[in-house]
Design an enzyme around this catalytic site. Structure first.
Site, PDB file in Angstrom:
ATOM      1  N   GLY A  50       0.734  -0.635   1.788  1.00  0.00           N
ATOM      2  CA  GLY A  50       0.790   0.830   1.686  1.00  0.00           C
ATOM      3  C   GLY A  50       1.125   1.569   2.960  1.00  0.00           C
ATOM      4  CG  ASP A 106      -2.344   3.205   2.038  1.00  0.00           C
ATOM      5  OD1 ASP A 106      -3.513   2.943   2.408  1.00  0.00           O
ATOM      6  OD2 ASP A 106      -1.851   2.711   1.002  1.00  0.00           O
ATOM      7  CG  ASP A 109     -10.377   6.282  -2.230  1.00  0.00           C
ATOM      8  OD1 ASP A 109     -10.566   7.483  -2.399  1.00  0.00           O
ATOM      9  OD2 ASP A 109     -10.433   5.453  -3.164  1.00  0.00           O
ATOM     10  CE  LYS A 137      -7.115  10.030  -2.858  1.00  0.00           C
ATOM     11  NZ  LYS A 137      -7.055   9.049  -3.969  1.00  0.00           N
ATOM     12  CG  PHE A 163      -3.938   7.030  -8.015  1.00  0.00           C
ATOM     13  CD1 PHE A 163      -4.746   6.150  -7.311  1.00  0.00           C
ATOM     14  CD2 PHE A 163      -2.647   6.651  -8.329  1.00  0.00           C
ATOM     15  CE1 PHE A 163      -4.271   4.905  -6.912  1.00  0.00           C
ATOM     16  CE2 PHE A 163      -2.161   5.401  -7.942  1.00  0.00           C
ATOM     17  CZ  PHE A 163      -2.978   4.533  -7.236  1.00  0.00           C
ATOM     18  CB  VAL A 164      -1.379  10.608  -3.838  1.00  0.00           C
ATOM     19  CG1 VAL A 164      -2.193  11.870  -4.058  1.00  0.00           C
ATOM     20  CG2 VAL A 164      -1.999   9.769  -2.721  1.00  0.00           C
ATOM     21  CG  ASP A 170       0.986   0.312  -5.214  1.00  0.00           C
ATOM     22  OD1 ASP A 170       0.046   0.671  -4.484  1.00  0.00           O
ATOM     23  OD2 ASP A 170       0.870  -0.590  -6.071  1.00  0.00           O
ATOM     24  NE  ARG A 176       3.866  -1.193  -2.492  1.00  0.00           N
ATOM     25  CZ  ARG A 176       2.534  -1.153  -2.342  1.00  0.00           C
ATOM     26  NH1 ARG A 176       2.005  -0.191  -1.622  1.00  0.00           N
ATOM     27  NH2 ARG A 176       1.767  -2.042  -2.923  1.00  0.00           N
TER      28      ARG A 176
HETATM   29  P1  5GP Z   1     -10.848   2.328   0.211  1.00  0.00           P
HETATM   30  O1  5GP Z   1     -11.489   2.800  -1.066  1.00  0.00           O
HETATM   31  O2  5GP Z   1     -11.220   0.918   0.521  1.00  0.00           O
HETATM   32  O3  5GP Z   1     -11.095   3.278   1.359  1.00  0.00           O
HETATM   33  O4  5GP Z   1      -9.309   2.373  -0.034  1.00  0.00           O
HETATM   34  C1  5GP Z   1      -8.654   1.223  -0.439  1.00  0.00           C
HETATM   35  C2  5GP Z   1      -7.202   1.390  -0.644  1.00  0.00           C
HETATM   36  O5  5GP Z   1      -7.032   1.946  -1.935  1.00  0.00           O
HETATM   37  C3  5GP Z   1      -6.379   2.313   0.249  1.00  0.00           C
HETATM   38  O6  5GP Z   1      -6.031   1.756   1.470  1.00  0.00           O
HETATM   39  C4  5GP Z   1      -5.169   2.470  -0.629  1.00  0.00           C
HETATM   40  O7  5GP Z   1      -4.309   1.363  -0.464  1.00  0.00           O
HETATM   41  C5  5GP Z   1      -5.783   2.506  -2.008  1.00  0.00           C
HETATM   42  N1  5GP Z   1      -5.884   3.881  -2.491  1.00  0.00           N
HETATM   43  C6  5GP Z   1      -6.932   4.737  -2.420  1.00  0.00           C
HETATM   44  N2  5GP Z   1      -6.620   5.929  -2.960  1.00  0.00           N
HETATM   45  C7  5GP Z   1      -5.330   5.813  -3.389  1.00  0.00           C
HETATM   46  C8  5GP Z   1      -4.404   6.714  -4.012  1.00  0.00           C
HETATM   47  O8  5GP Z   1      -4.668   7.886  -4.291  1.00  0.00           O
HETATM   48  N3  5GP Z   1      -3.160   6.214  -4.262  1.00  0.00           N
HETATM   49  C9  5GP Z   1      -2.777   4.943  -3.967  1.00  0.00           C
HETATM   50  N4  5GP Z   1      -1.546   4.569  -4.279  1.00  0.00           N
HETATM   51  N5  5GP Z   1      -3.622   4.071  -3.374  1.00  0.00           N
HETATM   52  C10 5GP Z   1      -4.864   4.515  -3.070  1.00  0.00           C
HETATM   53 MG    MG Z   2      -4.253   0.655   1.936  1.00  0.00          MG
END
Ligand code: 5GP
Ligand code: MG
Length: 195
Positions: A50, A106, A109, A137, A163-164, A170, A176
């Protein structure tokens, strides 16, 4: 561009290519100024897949010597939710012991991925660990990760709780290559994916 986005299945564009370029240049200047002050070498570690576009745009604008490497971290997820148990599935080539590391993501979250990576890099002896994420986020954070050795948190934009896709991110490995970031139309969520 709006109709192109609609054709690609995008409900609304959050940041255009031009807005992204401006913001990435600002983040890169801040990062370059910080790296320039360091006595020890810096390693920028992108999280595949990402972060690939953000990483490429960022490092081209950081005009100080640095190493660039990639890691892959996967959390077995279901559609737009991750499982919360990420693990490193492709490791670094560069030795980060005694070096300042900047993790390039990227999106941060829940914070699970970054938290897993910080522990991983700490074990490898990184001198400091910063996190530079294109999107943040904060509303979805469940893990309060700690940066290491005076590391900093850099972010491009604060992202709403949607969700973006695009600019590296992706859905089911598609989107992407979009040069902008947008929210998918609900009818596009038909397949399953991981992140
Ligand atoms: P975490 O929840 O571990 O902080 O985030 C894990 C991963 O989930 C991020 O690095 C990203 O790759 C994916 N992710 C989280 N939110 C989104 C979103 O809104 N869109 C996309 N495409 N991936 C996301
Ligand atoms: Mg990621």
């Amino acid at each position: 561009m709006v109709s192109e986005a609609a054709n690609a299945g995008i409900d609304r564009v959050l940041w255009t290519e031009a807005e992204i370029a401006t913001r990435v240049a600002d983040v890169a200047s801040e990062l370059a100024a910080d790296i320039r002050r360091l006595a020890e070498p810096a390693v920028v570690v992108g999280v595949a897949t990402g972060a690939f576009l953000f990483l490429a745009d960022l490092v081209r604008r950081v005009d100080v010597p640095l190493a660039v490497d990639l890691v892959r971290v996967e959390s077995y997820g279901d559609g737009t939710e991750s499982s919360g148990r990420p693990r490193v599935t492709a490791d670094l080539k560069v030795d980060v012991a005694g070096k300042h590391v900047v993790v390039v993501e990227d999106i941060v979250d829940t914070g699970n991925t970054v938290s897993c990576l910080i522990a991983h890099l700490q074990k490898k002896g990184a001198l400091s660990i910063s996190v530079c994420t294109f999107l943040d986020k904060p509303a979805r954070r469940t893990v309060d990760f700690q940066l290491v050795g005076g590391g900093k948190f850099y972010r491009g934009f604060e992202c709403p709780d949607s969700f973006v896709v695009g600019y590296g991110m992706d859905y089911a490995e598609l989107y992407r290559n979009l040069p902008y970031v947008g929210v998918l139309k609900p009818e596009m969520y038909s397949k399953k994916t991981d992140n």
